[in-house]
Design a protein around this motif. Structure first.
Motif, mmCIF file in Angstrom:
data_model
loop_
_atom_site.group_PDB
_atom_site.id
_atom_site.type_symbol
_atom_site.label_atom_id
_atom_site.label_comp_id
_atom_site.label_asym_id
_atom_site.label_seq_id
_atom_site.Cartn_x
_atom_site.Cartn_y
_atom_site.Cartn_z
ATOM 1 N N SER A 100 52.610 48.868 -6.072
ATOM 2 C CA SER A 100 52.838 48.536 -4.620
ATOM 3 C C SER A 100 54.290 47.849 -4.822
ATOM 4 C CB SER A 100 51.916 47.403 -4.289
ATOM 5 O OG SER A 100 50.455 48.134 -4.042
ATOM 6 N N ILE A 101 54.361 46.967 -5.643
ATOM 7 C CA ILE A 101 55.624 46.174 -5.762
ATOM 8 C C ILE A 101 56.871 47.233 -6.044
ATOM 9 C CG2 ILE A 101 57.334 44.952 -6.992
ATOM 10 C CD1 ILE A 101 54.689 42.976 -7.417
ATOM 11 N N ALA A 102 56.629 48.153 -6.997
ATOM 12 C CA ALA A 102 57.490 49.019 -7.122
ATOM 13 C C ALA A 102 57.825 50.266 -6.116
ATOM 14 C CB ALA A 102 57.195 50.200 -8.366
ATOM 15 N N THR A 103 56.904 50.565 -5.171
ATOM 16 C CA THR A 103 56.884 51.386 -3.920
ATOM 17 C C THR A 103 57.654 50.730 -2.963
ATOM 18 O OG1 THR A 103 54.762 52.239 -4.296
ATOM 19 C CG2 THR A 103 55.691 52.435 -2.167
ATOM 20 N N VAL A 162 52.396 60.320 -2.809
ATOM 21 C CA VAL A 162 52.476 60.007 -4.261
ATOM 22 C C VAL A 162 51.739 59.155 -4.737
ATOM 23 C CG1 VAL A 162 54.162 59.591 -6.084
ATOM 24 C CG2 VAL A 162 55.075 61.020 -4.205
ATOM 25 N N LEU A 163 51.355 58.029 -4.237
ATOM 26 C CA LEU A 163 50.472 57.045 -4.609
ATOM 27 C C LEU A 163 48.831 57.837 -4.458
ATOM 28 C CD1 LEU A 163 51.714 53.721 -2.764
ATOM 29 C CD2 LEU A 163 51.785 54.390 -5.134
ATOM 30 N N ARG A 164 48.411 58.522 -3.424
ATOM 31 C CA ARG A 164 47.306 59.049 -3.464
ATOM 32 C C ARG A 164 46.970 60.167 -4.369
ATOM 33 N NH1 ARG A 164 42.304 58.184 -3.103
ATOM 34 N NH2 ARG A 164 41.195 60.227 -2.160
ATOM 35 N N ALA A 165 48.149 61.276 -4.528
ATOM 36 C CA ALA A 165 47.989 62.370 -5.241
ATOM 37 C C ALA A 165 48.437 62.267 -6.837
ATOM 38 C CB ALA A 165 48.945 63.248 -4.940
ATOM 39 N N TYR A 166 48.848 61.288 -7.154
ATOM 40 C CA TYR A 166 49.432 61.118 -8.574
ATOM 41 C C TYR A 166 49.111 59.637 -9.315
ATOM 42 C CZ TYR A 166 51.923 65.355 -7.968
ATOM 43 O OH TYR A 166 52.461 66.751 -7.767
ATOM 44 N N HIS A 167 48.714 58.643 -8.427
ATOM 45 C CA HIS A 167 48.396 57.457 -8.865
ATOM 46 C C HIS A 167 47.224 56.989 -8.335
ATOM 47 C CE1 HIS A 167 52.439 56.807 -10.640
ATOM 48 N NE2 HIS A 167 52.781 57.619 -9.634
ATOM 49 N N LEU A 169 45.468 55.558 -6.064
ATOM 50 C CA LEU A 169 45.252 54.575 -5.057
ATOM 51 C C LEU A 169 44.200 55.215 -3.888
ATOM 52 C CD1 LEU A 169 47.462 53.414 -6.971
ATOM 53 C CD2 LEU A 169 48.304 52.289 -4.552
ATOM 54 N N ASP A 170 43.004 54.272 -3.660
ATOM 55 C CA ASP A 170 42.300 54.692 -2.519
ATOM 56 C C ASP A 170 43.403 54.401 -1.189
ATOM 57 O OD1 ASP A 170 41.820 52.289 -2.022
ATOM 58 O OD2 ASP A 170 39.988 52.162 -3.320
ATOM 59 N N TYR A 171 42.651 54.754 -0.086
ATOM 60 C CA TYR A 171 43.333 54.704 1.067
ATOM 61 C C TYR A 171 43.559 53.128 1.523
ATOM 62 C CZ TYR A 171 42.636 59.788 2.158
ATOM 63 O OH TYR A 171 42.437 60.953 2.273
ATOM 64 N N ALA A 172 42.583 52.413 1.143
ATOM 65 C CA ALA A 172 42.802 51.026 1.388
ATOM 66 C C ALA A 172 43.955 50.265 0.661
ATOM 67 C CB ALA A 172 41.361 50.211 1.349
ATOM 68 N N GLU A 173 43.898 50.892 -0.511
ATOM 69 C CA GLU A 173 45.123 50.255 -1.516
ATOM 70 C C GLU A 173 46.399 50.766 -1.267
ATOM 71 O OE1 GLU A 173 42.826 50.005 -5.840
ATOM 72 O OE2 GLU A 173 43.410 51.941 -5.162
ATOM 73 N N ILE A 174 46.355 52.058 -0.601
ATOM 74 C CA ILE A 174 47.689 52.383 -0.202
ATOM 75 C C ILE A 174 47.998 51.712 1.154
ATOM 76 C CG2 ILE A 174 49.005 54.464 0.813
ATOM 77 C CD1 ILE A 174 46.977 56.413 -0.827
#
Lengths: 209, 266
Positions: A100-103, A162-167, A169-174
């Motif tokens: 999240s911080i990196a994003t 990218v967070l969803r497909a490659y990392h 993360l679920d929707y709430a985390e995104i």
């Protein structure tokens, strides 16, 4: 999954790490929070692959891959600044929190005007063992199509995809990472999928001709 | 098909698809978008910066600005200090003037800087003890703190006294004020030189002299205006000028176009 090529790859090696290397052990995390050098180093080693892959994918679309290393570094410095406030019992896993911080670091950067344009460095991947040249070529074409599709998205939509497909993360985390609501995340993912579908369709049609 | 297999997460995607969203490509296809390995050891680079205590924001433009602000803040305190000393010297001189004027003797003038503390009582009494105009016959009251037994010829020196008295603080400043000589003696300024995001390491020349490859942490230059040239291995270069003050530490980032120079006369 195919074997990553020696020269380059590693999309999934970065994006889909083995469970054993997914999180920093609790005692190492505590030591890193106290500022102990060895533990901080361990933290960077544990997450640098994922952070690098995320940052690279988010910047690739903007043609700013030359900023990847600086932003990875920036992201980790932000991580260390905020690390004492991270709580294991909190809602986010450490990896999610770091991503999240990196994003946010990348999105902040993408909102600013870019530096001078530099020609893209073309890295020729080696053929994966036993892979036929035509298959390799098709894979590369698909890879470029995905990259082009992602490039067409805004930084925020790109980040959600990218967070969803490659990392993973679920929707709430995104939603938490991007500081938006769940509905916004769904809307962004929808747009990303539509763009992806369109670009891949073009590639497939091109291949049939 | 998702890149990961977690049922809950897949459900989220399925829900989205049920709402009409296009399907996500399969895992194999998504894996075709590869990421090159980093060209450098990221961990080493990150740790170098962390351990150097140099946060990224400090090397960024904003960071440089905040550093300037902090430095300016530092100068602000220094100026306050100088102003306080100057005010003290002024008070000292005036108080001595008021005290010494009636007698106007040279010995009194000489002893002023060391004998009278800054917050000496005469200063607070000064308004009621204003000296007469030069040349006016002086009547020294016997109750004055100064010796009443001074010879009367001091009155004859009255015209000289204002000049002599006004010189006293200056003489004191020249020999004892730590600020005055410091300004003249500090001949160096320090530069930290780096390149901005997206720019590789560059060779740096200050006033045409090669000083090293970025990042450079400690370059000493004389105060004043200088030129800096950043030269990259691809043949590109950027030249700009900057001003640096005595004792100042500045962070320069190439290309300098991105750096606002608050000290520049332009």
């Amino acid at each position: 999954m195919s074997t990553p090529s020696k020269a380059g790859v590693t999309a999934l090696a970065h994006a889909n790490p083995e469970p054993t290397e997914r999180e920093l052990p609790g005692d190492t995390l505590a030591a890193a929070q106290r500022g102990e050098r060895w533990a901080r180093r361990a933290l960077v080693h544990t997450y640098q692959g994922r952070v690098h892959a995320l940052v690279w994918r988010l910047l690739a679309g903007a043609g700013r891959q030359d900023q990847v290393e600086d932003l990875v570094q920036d992201a980790f410095l932000r991580v260390f600044q905020a690390l004492p406030r991270f709580t294991v019992a909190g809602p986010a896993r450490l990896s999610t929190w770091i991503l999240s911080i990196a994003t946010r670091a990348v999105i902040d950067e993408l909102r600013r005007p870019g530096p001078r344009k530099t020609p893209l460095e073309v890295v020729e991947d080696e053929l994966a063992g036993g892979e036929r040249p035509d298959v390799h070529s098709e894979r590369r074409a698909m890879g470029r199509a995905i990259e082009a599709a992602v490039a067409s998205l805004s930084p925020e939509v790109r980040a959600a995809f990218v967070l969803r497909a490659y990392h993973e993360l679920d929707y709430a985390e995104i939603a938490q990472a991007l500081e938006v609501g769940l509905g916004t995340v769904k809307s962004r993912l929808w747009r990303a999928r539509a763009a992806l579908q369109e670009h891949l369709q073009e590639v497939r049609q091109e291949a049939r001709r | 098909m998702r890149i990961h297999e977690d049922d809950d997460e897949r459900d989220e995607d399925r829900e989205l698809e049920l709402e009409g969203a296009p399907q996500l490509p399969d895992r194999e296809l998504l894996a075709a978008w590869t990421v090159p390995e980093p060209a450098i050891d990221l961990a080493e680079r990150v740790m170098e910066h962390v351990e150097a205590g140099l946060p990224a924001s400090e090397t960024s433009e904003e960071g440089a600005t905040s550093m300037e602000d902090r430095r300016r803040g530092g100068y602000g305190w220094a100026l306050v200090g100088v102003a306080m000393v100057a005010a003290a010297a002024l008070v000292l001189g005036l108080s001595q003037l008021w005290r010494s004027e009636p007698r106007v003797t040279a010995p009194v003038v000489v002893t002023v800087p060391v004998a009278v503390p800054v917050a000496s009582p005469p200063a607070s009494h000064a308004p009621s003890e204003l000296p007469p105009a030069p040349g006016t016959p002086v009547q020294t009251p016997p109750s004055q703190a100064e010796p009443a037994s001074e010879p009367p010829e001091t009155t004859a020196e009255a015209p000289k006294s204002p000049k002599a008295t006004s010189k006293a603080p200056r003489a004191g400043r020249g020999s004892k004020d730590p600020f005055a000589p410091k300004v003249d003696e500090a001949k160096t300024a320090t530069l930290r030189i780096g390149t901005g995001r997206g720019y590789g390491p560059a060779k740096v020349y200050i006033d045409g002299r090669y000083v090293g490859m970025t990042p450079i942490m400690n370059v000493k230059v004389a105060p004043g205006r200088h030129t800096v040239k950043f030269a990259w291995s691809d043949g590109g270069s950027e030249t700009s000028s900057f001003t640096v003050e005595d004792g100042q530490t500045r962070t320069l980032k190439g290309p300098m176009k991105a750096l606002e120079d608050p000290y520049s006369p332009e």
